[in-house]
Design an enzyme around this catalytic site. Structure first.
Site, short mmCIF file in Angstrom:
data_model
loop_
_atom_site.label_atom_id
_atom_site.label_comp_id
_atom_site.label_asym_id
_atom_site.label_seq_id
_atom_site.Cartn_x
_atom_site.Cartn_y
_atom_site.Cartn_z
N ALA A 95 0.82 -1.21 0.00
CA ALA A 95 0.00 0.00 0.00
C ALA A 95 0.85 1.26 0.00
O ALA A 95 1.86 1.32 0.68
CB ALA A 95 -0.91 0.00 1.24
N CYS A 96 0.42 2.26 -0.76
CA CYS A 96 1.06 3.56 -0.63
C CYS A 96 -0.01 4.61 -0.46
O CYS A 96 -1.20 4.32 -0.45
CB CYS A 96 2.01 3.87 -1.77
SG CYS A 96 1.28 4.06 -3.38
N GLY A 97 0.44 5.84 -0.30
CA GLY A 97 -0.48 6.89 0.10
C GLY A 97 -1.39 7.37 -1.00
O GLY A 97 -2.56 7.01 -1.07
N THR A 155 4.64 4.44 -5.58
CA THR A 155 5.68 3.80 -4.76
C THR A 155 5.33 2.35 -4.49
O THR A 155 6.22 1.50 -4.41
CB THR A 155 5.90 4.53 -3.41
OG1 THR A 155 4.66 4.69 -2.76
CG2 THR A 155 6.58 5.86 -3.62
N VAL A 203 -3.45 3.19 0.94
CA VAL A 203 -3.60 2.95 2.38
C VAL A 203 -5.07 3.05 2.78
O VAL A 203 -5.57 2.27 3.59
CB VAL A 203 -2.74 3.96 3.18
CG1 VAL A 203 -3.12 3.96 4.64
CG2 VAL A 203 -1.26 3.59 3.04
#
Lengths: 153, 91
Positions: B7-9, B14, B40
């Site tokens: 997970a990324c923001g 990423t 996320v």
């Protein structure tokens, strides 16, 4: 294939002393050249606040600021080196900070492209020799050539 | 088959970079795993059946699943340690 580069987006030894000053300096070039819309600088600031992009690479800190692709008209990669390090929050952290000397602006108008550019930049910033070269750069011409030969996009 | 969520923001950038490296790591170690990505904010709805969460953004909530910070896949610093942690959870 280096239409990602523009000498106007290579800013060496900047005296910018805050993340806001950095985003204003390089972001305004993106806007003036028509590569990004007028909200771009605010977009960079907001994004950095919510999802910080400081990356500790060992010797120096690198930051990879970007916005949502919708702010960008034409994809570009910017490079800024700083005279004095500026604190960025570390990616994935609320409070930890890293002193950043090198900023790569990832200005992509498309998500897929952003991933490819990020992947390439990530490979580069993991190479200590490349970072050393970045810090030695004196002229925009030198910087352009270094990026052109390393960014095989 | 193990299930890993990366997970990324904001976007998926990423996490894509990290997920590709995790897939290669698991393949090298003959671990059969499904590595998928999300934001996320989507973890809550996707976490069911997951063995491990790797994230490049901040995760505050406890999902009852081990969470490993994947910054090393971006920075290259501490990569061996992060890889070892991932393998320990999945082996």
């Amino acid at each position: 294939m280096n239409n990602y580069l523009d000498k106007g987006l290579i800013l060496l030894n900047s005296s910018a002393d805050s993340t806001a000053a950095i985003f204003e300096e390089i972001g305004s070039v993106m806007i003036t050249k028509g590569y990004a819309n007028s909200e771009y600088v605010e977009g960079l600031k907001a994004r950095e606040k919510e999802f910080p992009t400081g990356v500790p690479t060992g010797v120096i800190g690198v930051a990879l600021p970007h916005t949502d692709a919708s702010y960008v008209n034409e994809s570009k990669i910017g490079l800024m080196t700083l005279k004095e390090p500026v604190s960025f929050r570390i990616m994935g952290s609320d409070s930890d900070e890293i002193e950043v000397k090198v900023v790569f602006l990832l200005g992509c108008s498309d998500g897929e492209e952003h991933i490819q550019v990020l992947q390439k930049i990530v490979e580069l910033v993991q190479q200590q020799a490349f970072l050393d070269q970045l810090l030695q750069l004196q002229t925009v011409e030198e910087a352009y050539q270094l990026l052109e030969s390393n960014l095989d996009l | 088959m193990k299930k890993v969520l990366v997970a990324c923001g904001g976007a998926v950038a990423t996490s894509t970079v990290a997920a590709n490296k995790i897939r290669a790591l698991l393949k090298e170690n003959n671990i059969d795993a499904d590595v998928s990505q999300c934001r996320v904010s989507e973890l809550g709805s996707k976490v069911s059946g997951t063995d491990l969460i790797v994230t490049t953004a901040k995760v505050d909530k406890d999902y009852g699943v081990p969470v490993i910070h994947g910054l090393a896949f971006i920075s290259g610093v501490g990569l061996d340690k992060t890889k070892k942690e991932i393998l320990e959870v999945l082996q």
